[in-house]
Design an enzyme around this catalytic site. Sequence first.
Site, PDB file in Angstrom:
ATOM      1  N   ASP A   1     -65.085 -62.395 -73.632  1.00  0.00           N
ATOM      2  CA  ASP A   1     -63.681 -62.998 -73.356  1.00  0.00           C
ATOM      3  C   ASP A   1     -63.065 -62.019 -72.183  1.00  0.00           C
ATOM      4  O   ASP A   1     -63.913 -60.935 -71.889  1.00  0.00           O
ATOM      5  CB  ASP A   1     -62.789 -62.330 -74.815  1.00  0.00           C
ATOM      6  CG  ASP A   1     -61.548 -62.897 -74.784  1.00  0.00           C
ATOM      7  OD1 ASP A   1     -61.106 -63.927 -74.016  1.00  0.00           O
ATOM      8  OD2 ASP A   1     -60.569 -62.020 -75.153  1.00  0.00           O
TER       9      ASP A   1
ATOM     10  N   ASP B   1     -62.131 -59.665 -78.463  1.00  0.00           N
ATOM     11  CA  ASP B   1     -61.299 -58.582 -79.044  1.00  0.00           C
ATOM     12  C   ASP B   1     -60.444 -59.315 -80.219  1.00  0.00           C
ATOM     13  O   ASP B   1     -59.693 -58.613 -80.854  1.00  0.00           O
ATOM     14  CB  ASP B   1     -60.808 -57.661 -78.116  1.00  0.00           C
ATOM     15  CG  ASP B   1     -59.575 -58.475 -77.544  1.00  0.00           C
ATOM     16  OD1 ASP B   1     -59.710 -59.740 -77.131  1.00  0.00           O
ATOM     17  OD2 ASP B   1     -58.291 -58.111 -77.346  1.00  0.00           O
TER      18      ASP B   1
ATOM     19  N   ASP C   1     -61.842 -65.308 -80.679  1.00  0.00           N
ATOM     20  CA  ASP C   1     -63.187 -64.720 -80.333  1.00  0.00           C
ATOM     21  C   ASP C   1     -64.277 -65.031 -81.301  1.00  0.00           C
ATOM     22  O   ASP C   1     -65.475 -64.588 -81.124  1.00  0.00           O
ATOM     23  CB  ASP C   1     -63.362 -63.594 -79.592  1.00  0.00           C
ATOM     24  CG  ASP C   1     -62.606 -63.710 -78.143  1.00  0.00           C
ATOM     25  OD1 ASP C   1     -62.604 -64.382 -77.692  1.00  0.00           O
ATOM     26  OD2 ASP C   1     -61.731 -62.370 -78.205  1.00  0.00           O
TER      27      ASP C   1
END
Length: 1178
Positions: A377, A809, A813
């Site tokens: 990400d 995080d 995700d």
Amino acid sequence: MASSGGGLSVESSSPSLLRAPSRTVTLGRIQPQAPTYRTVFCNDRDANLPVRFKGNSISTTKYNVFTFLPKGLFEQFRRIANIYFLGISCLSMTPISPVNPITNVAPLSMVLLVSLIKEAFEDWKRFQNDMSINNSTVEVLQDQQWVPIPWRKVQVGDIIKINKDGFFPADILFLSSTNPDGEIQCEQPNNSLYTFTGNLIVEKQTLPLSPDQLLLRGCSLRNTEYIVGAVIFTGHETKVMMNAMNIPSKRSTLEKKLDKLIITIFCVLFMMCLIGATGCAIVTDRDHEYLGLHKLDWEYRNRMTIAFFTFFTLITLFSTIIPISLYVSIEMIKFIQSTQFINRDLHMYHAETDTPASARTSNLNEELGQVEYIFSDKTGTLTRNLMEFFKCSIGGISYGCGITEIERGIAQRDGLKIQEEQRSANAIREKGFNFDDPRLMRGGWRNEPNPDLCKEFFRCLAICHTVLPEGDESPEKIFYQAASPDEAALVTAAKNFGFFFYRRTPTTVYVRESHTEEMGKIQDMSYDILNVLEFNSTRKRQSVVCRFPDGRLVLYCKGADTVIFERLADAMDDVRKVTREHLEHFGSSGLRTLCLAYKDLNPEAYDSWNEKFVQAKSALRDREKKLDEVAELIEKDLILIGSTAIEDKLQEGVPNCIETLSRAGIKIWVLTGDKMETAINIAYACNLINNDMKQFIISSETDAIREAEERGDQVEIARVIKEEVQKELKKSLEEAQQYLNTVTGPKLALVIDGKCLMYALDPTLRITLLSLSLNCTSVVCCRVSPLQKAQVTSLVRKGAKKITLSIGDGANDVSMIQAAHVGVGISGMEGMQAVMASDFAIAQFRFLTDLLLVHGRWSYLRICKVVMYFFYKNLTFTLTQFWFTFRTGFSGQRFYDDWFQSLYNVFFTALPVIVLGLFEKDVSASLSKRYPELYREGIRNSFFKWRVVAVWASSAVYQSLVCYLFVTTSAFDGKNSSGKMFGLWDVSTMVFTCLVIAVNLRILLMSNSITRWHHITVLGSILAWLVFAFVYCGIMTPRDRNENVYFVIYVLMSTFYFYFTLLLVPVVALLADFIYQGVERWFFTYDYQIVQEIHRHEPDSKNADQLEIKNELSPEEARSHAISQLPRELSKHTGFAFDSPGYESFFASQLGIYAPQKAWDVARRASMRSRPKAPKKK
């Protein structure tokens, strides 16, 4: 209900999923039951009793008292080796077994016992956590009094009271008073955290209920003294528990290959038994008079039957070829690696947030050493997720000075030098605000061409949000509780521009405005919030309708440029064009942008619209869809105010980390929801993409796609996009293959947006996308959804059969993290959802270097060596028994005593291999990071190939032949001190002794780093055998194990032959391995051996990562030391990475560094200079 001012803040987040049919909750009166809904009576447990709602007690344990044994055993027997030994144990209890049942039952029982104890310990921890939660107390209204009861006794319909900072024990409906009269119509229990539809009917008036009124289990109450609510969903029917998905069970790739190896070994065992059974049939067919067999005997006439039984006899005899203690040893090694090495590595400790690395599972340690693809990400993973208001555009004028990190990276890429702009002497800098422009600061905006538009800009920032203020109502002490860092940064910016948002009630926002009427004048303004049109992923905007103190009605709107621009009034073309240019500049600088707009509302038109809004908000079906349709009626003909630009800086060390991982052969893909321009520039700043790369860009922003979208035909749009994507993929793949065929071709990079990716993932194009992607060094996917992240990860994992790692995080995700072989969560600003779903948790992206190149590489190397050594030592032992079978006419006569065979694996050769798995390292941590190319050996699986297995098998065959033939051949003429010839048990004991010595010494030969514990365990294992032999051969019992071994060791040790054989046989047995390793090191060198040779004369390089020799501790090291001393730690931490607690003194002495004996005295040890060993006092 009485409460002391302030708003209500609930902290929770999770992906929204499906919706269920409605249900009815009745407060205070009875209604007839209907099959389509259920009725709940509040504050009346007797009336609710017949319905049998689920209780509020929760359980996250894997087992209970009744299921522990059967389920635990089922888990253990999922392993092939355990099933095999169960069958062998059963065979050993039959008359055909040549060994005592204890030989196989005892080791299997011990292995199962250890594994079950480990499972019980882990589940007990879960049970204790569940009990702690279930026994928490909450106040419930009973007989007009608040009575504290445990959470587990809370029932549906209870009226409960939650105090400030307390947690909600169930999903409760927020009530404005404690009056239980009324009826609540709401949906059935479901796992959709962000949606809730219902109506509160009080005195024939219907009030809509939204997710704002539903308080979820486990969330905490903030900024309010107490609230009163009615329990709606309990226990496992609460939304949070219905979202508590079991994390997928992951097995490492090496463990799966281990199963194949075990099957191969079993095939070898089958062939050995088949040879023995065939030999038995042949021998039985011969006329051997000394056997006492005659043609009339049953044994002679039924030789095939004898061969059949002999086959199973030999299976029990050769059962040790598969190591029963392998899995237990590996689990123990992995557990210690995780808890003592990874979790306690100071190189992965983040002092700012007090966050150490955390291995949430020990099953995947070696998988970290074979990762080839990383899916990352961007926001909060590559960047800090600490948003700062940096620039803005108001009325077509750009404001803000300063240079972003991305701009510096672009300049460096182009070989340009940037002149740093000087900040104003009185520039304001605080968390969330890094803006400097005197034209707007300290009332300077009043002198701008559009002061009224500036005022609307600041008011939009101060009013259009869902932020909650906490603390004192002063600009210096206030704290903003926001759903995202972006929201907090925008409100902080409004405060610094002179529009200080300081208080909120459910219907009013209070703003302290400066310099509006005249310079220096401050006035408090209250704005009535009439409607809130909330942000969601479909709308991509948020709006509020507010009433000014003078009665003016205004709609403020903020959102993505794409949705704001298409809702602007026709007269805004000029400002829109200039603002678009500013947005493109902001985006190319790596800034996150939002557009702001407003609209004055006519009171009559607003009243008409508000009626439709209330109806839509009261709908039980398709509420969100109806609200979006109503919002479209008012969010049009907007006046563009301007745009904001927020900087999310890169995390420290990200570019260096990505460059190092790329050198290690790891390909990194970035999957982000940001715009393509922002993502590309972030990729440049991270060293993910550079000018030397050939870039393939597949975007939906093409003329053909735009024309199709303007026509509005959805079918045609889908067809055009798919055709364009197919054409671009095919063209890019052909070009990529041409570059790959050239010797000096550039590295390749692919950039694709989410809309194109949706069609590229179609089954007809998926293979083309995969082929192109695998040829690229870097891939950037922009504007992708959480589902697309998981799909891309699965595409590479399943389609390319490559080992993948996902890192993120946030909650968006989680699906990507669970789809990869290894999931890594960042302990960041977006909650703990990613961490809770991950296999490993770290605080910063840069820690991946240590996690993969050091711990992952070492774990892979160690586990490979442990597995190979296990099969080598067991194959060596079993083959000596196999060679003996040829001497016994394949009769199944055992060569070794039963207890010798039982204790060989679990006692005489167990500890050295565990030490090997804990301390083996080919190069130090610092050299592992200095030469990241070493990691490629793991990607190639260099240490667990069939060629390596064949080498170890050859070694086992050679050593077994040496130990067996040398001893048996020399024993023909050997005599003991009394002149008698050596018997079977003399010879087998001698062979066993040579075998134990040779196998244990082999550990030292294969180790790259030999420690005190290698010496202790190797010597200890050999001495353990000799001590056992002295005791075992020296006792006699009425029911003896085997009277033939009595006094055998004493007889052997009285002869010179014993000592000569003891020196000669192990040396000859290990000679071939010694020669092979020398030849391999000289002519077939591994990469790590080259590094060893380069640094062989650097004595400190091996342990440079363990002992940091400095004059004093840095502040971060001092803090780390302090953290390590906290009581929460299981044991005193030594303060040095990659060492087991208590062993540093030995490592230090090896390097000639004086170290105190107290392993926890980090400050003293780290401050000492390298010096020769202190001479021993005489």
